[in-house]
Scaffold this active site. Structure first.
Site, short mmCIF file in Angstrom:
data_model
loop_
_atom_site.label_atom_id
_atom_site.label_comp_id
_atom_site.label_asym_id
_atom_site.label_seq_id
_atom_site.Cartn_x
_atom_site.Cartn_y
_atom_site.Cartn_z
N HIS A 1 64.03 71.33 77.49
CA HIS A 1 65.16 72.14 77.04
C HIS A 1 66.01 72.51 78.26
O HIS A 1 65.85 71.94 79.34
CB HIS A 1 64.68 73.36 76.27
CG HIS A 1 63.86 74.31 77.08
ND1 HIS A 1 64.39 75.47 77.62
CD2 HIS A 1 62.57 74.28 77.48
CE1 HIS A 1 63.44 76.10 78.30
NE2 HIS A 1 62.34 75.40 78.22
N ALA A 2 66.91 73.45 78.06
CA ALA A 2 67.92 73.72 79.08
C ALA A 2 67.36 74.04 80.47
O ALA A 2 67.82 73.48 81.47
CB ALA A 2 68.84 74.86 78.62
#
Lengths: 592, 88
Positions: B16-17
């Site tokens: 994810h980010a």
């Protein structure tokens, strides 16, 4: 905004910012996800368009970093990490190079390309099966809004392929947008908010572009092909005008054009009253190219050169050499006429971003103008050195903005002295007897102007700020605009006081605020003892005409009468009535 | 020089980010070209957006390919980061 109800004339009312009549087709300068403008640019404009995108990116990065610092102080470390990911998304080299390549290949504006590419990413994210990853697009959207906002700030309408004589509808305008506007393309400005209007307004006035703010046009249907009439005198915006309305305004516009043309003929005449009282008429200037008008209209000098506007294209303080070159050019272009260079008036609502100014809850009462420059001592000295070095090329004086007491004036003079000593050592030529002026725009300075007058060579009243600070009304706050009234008795009395104190100390006092450009104020100001008015060059003819149609005897009587009045409206009515009597044919300023 | 290696996404939320940002940061000064392949999709590992679009969840297999003069240190650091589960 569709044109479903073609035939209905709609009249909207806003605040008149810059007088004049415009009739044209609407152009929406509004940035939402749905309506990003798309236009073509020339091959030669490609590098600047790419540079504009990079600047928007770097501004956005700076903003994020500032936010991060704030969060760190607040102890919100999770937020700091989230913003770190935002920074990385922003810096994505693939996206950036893709955008730059597209600008080059398609020769379209940066906003449009950016929007298109972000949309293509949105599509890709939407196609992901995993909800968790699909929702990561939220971050992307957040960032792209920020970049778009910064792009928008730097957008120059002049770049746009907008048809000539467009009526530009915008949420709000910032000074740079207005500054870069081409007069031939923009018939008028209509904005929803007044946010940063004041500086945009000054520039619109300098360009003579009709401007109405605080217009709620969101719910109005405005088709692309409907006519729009803007009456910058009354603040009326008429959409879909009836034939009779259109005829009326076309005639009025024609008459106004005639009026302006016939006024321009008085360029060569002296600014003196019927009974021979001579006034000095100077111009306020932001950019060198405005000097042509000054010479054409017989202006006697520049009473206010707003030096901070040279930072606009640099997005920082230019180097000493760069400033020297700019000042030398403008001083030389004066052809011997005097020019007053006001040192950088930054802060408040001007140029906060590129100076990385700290957020203040009350920027107009915060670190702006002389306060900021005294703190940024080196940058201040650099400007003073540049002005001094240019001083040998003509007749220049220096003026300090936003002085609130004598200590600021004294400290500024100290730095000037320091700059002179340095230049002596380095064998630079400069005018050692250069005149120093002090702006009076803060009530504390106005009240103690006798003290300030002893420390400088001239005073200049900046009425825009003096009104705002005297009445405690933010000049950008539209909901308070009914209180922002330059005809308030307190303002008139302060002007009288400053003029009297200046004269008893043997120094001249000029007025360089917007009221100097309004011919309805001219007689009153003369009556209060003002010898020098400085306004946008565009207004020199109309103000000169007002001077030439009044007598100092009647001006004195008017001032006497007004000084005992107790109410802003009463004073406003009185000066309007007087003007209507002396210059009945001015269609721009005499209206119901 | 071209080096390749297969790694496993170990951290709970996948790429994810935050991990993606870490990878991009790690590769900021890398001379080499770096590509990730996952589920038959190959992306440039220097692009945060592209890494996110891989939608690589926990236990996904990532094929790393690094080509360039500094391939050796770069792939070592990358594998290390994956193995550490990006500190999560």
């Amino acid at each position: 905004m569709n044109s479903t109800e073609e035939d209905i004339e709609v009249r909207l009312k806003g605040s008149p910012i810059c007088a004049g009549i415009a009739i044209g087709r609407p152009f929406f300068f509004i940035y939402s996800d749905e309506s990003v403008p798309e236009f073509s640019i020339e091959n030669s404009e490609v590098p600047e368009e790419i540079a504009r995108y990079r600047r928007a990116l770097s501004h956005s990065e700076q903003e994020i970093r500032r936010l991060q610092k704030q969060l760190e102080i607040d102890g919100a470390l999770e937020g700091v990490n989230i913003l770190d990911t935002h920074l990385q998304i922003m810096r994505d080299p693939i996206v950036t190079s893709n955008i730059e390549k597209q600008i080059e290949v398609t020769r379209k504006n940066a906003e449009y390309i950016f929007q298109t590419i972000i949309k293509s990413y949105e599509k890709k994210f939407n196609n992901l099966k995993d909800k968790f990853f699909r929702e990561r697009f939220k971050d992307v959207r957040d960032i792209s809004r920020r970049i778009m906002k910064n792009l928008r700030k730097s957008a120059s309408i002049s770049l746009a392929d907008i048809p000539s004589n467009s009526i530009v509808f915008a949420h709000d305008l910032v000074a740079s947008e207005t500054a870069e506007t081409k007069k031939s393309q923009v018939g008028a400005f209509v904005t929803e908010t007044g946010g940063e209007t004041s500086h945009a307004a000054i520039i619109a006035r300098a360009r003579g572009i009709p401007f109405v703010s605080s217009v709620d046009f969101q719910d109005v249907q405005v088709g692309k092909n409907t006519y729009v009439i803007v009456d910058g005198r009354t603040g009326e915006v008429i959409i879909n005008p009836r034939e009779s309305t259109l005829n009326y305004y076309q005639t009025l516009q024609y008459q106004l054009d005639n009026q302006i043309q016939s006024l321009q003929k008085i360029g060569g005449l002296l600014p003196e009253t019927i009974d021979g009282y001579k006034v000095k008429l100077s111009a306020n200037v932001e950019m060198e190219n405005e000097l042509e008008l000054l010479h054409q209209y017989g202006g006697e000098g520049v009473g206010l050169f707003r030096s901070e506007y040279i930072c606009l294209s640099h997005e920082s303080f230019p180097s000493e050499e760069e400033q020297f070159r700019i000042y030398k050019n403008i001083i030389s272009a004066m052809k011997g006429l005097p020019i007053v260079i006001r040192t950088f008036d930054v802060g408040g609502d001007k140029f906060r971003e590129f100076l990385n100014m700290r957020n203040e809850s009350n920027p107009f009462l915060g670190c702006r103008a002389i306060r900021f420059m005294l703190r940024e001592r080196e940058a201040f000295k650099m400007q003073l050195r540049a002005i001094l070095r240019a001083s040998s090329y003509g007749n220049v004086s220096i003026m300090f903005p936003m002085v609130s007491g004598s200590f600021e004036l004294l400290e500024a003079k100290d730095i000037l002295k320091e700059a002179m000593n340095e230049l002596d050592k380095e064998n630079f030529a400069y005018k050692s007897n250069i005149k120093i002026g002090c702006m009076i725009e803060v009530p504390s300075a106005a009240i103690t102007c006798d003290v300030l007058a002893k420390e400088c060579d001239f005073l200049s009243i900046g009425t825009n700020d003096l009104v705002q600070y005297s009445l405690a009304v933010d000049r950008g706050n539209q909901s308070m605009s009914y209180l922002y009234n330059p005809t308030h008795p307190s303002v008139i009395r302060l002007i009288k006081m400053i003029v009297t104190e200046g004269h008893s100390n043997g120094i001249p006092v000029s007025i360089c605020g917007e009221i100097a450009a309004d011919p309805r104020f001219t007689a009153l100001l003369l009556g209060l003892g003002v010898h020098e008015l400085s306004c946008s060059a565009r207004y020199l003819p109309i103000v000169k005409n007002a001077i030439r149609n009044t007598s100092i005897v009647s001006a004195n009587k008017l001032a006497e009468r007004i000084l005992v009045m107790s109410d802003a409206q009463e004073i406003q009515d009185a000066i309007h009535e007087e003007y209507q009597k002396t210059v009945p044919c001015d269609l721009l300023h005499n209206h119901a | 020089m071209k080096l390749e290696q297969e790694v496993l996404v170990k951290n709970y939320l996948g790429l994810h980010a935050r991990p993606a940002a870490l990878i991009v940061k790690l590769l900021e000064n890398a001379q080499s070209e770096v590509y990730f392949t996952c589920n038959n999709q190959t992306v440039n590992a220097k692009s945060m957006m592209d890494i996110l679009l891989l939608a690589a969840k926990k236990n996904a297999k990532i094929h790393i390919s690094v080509a360039g003069d500094d391939a050796q240190p770069v792939i070592r650091q990358l594998v290390q980061a994956f193995d550490d589960g990006f500190g999560e």
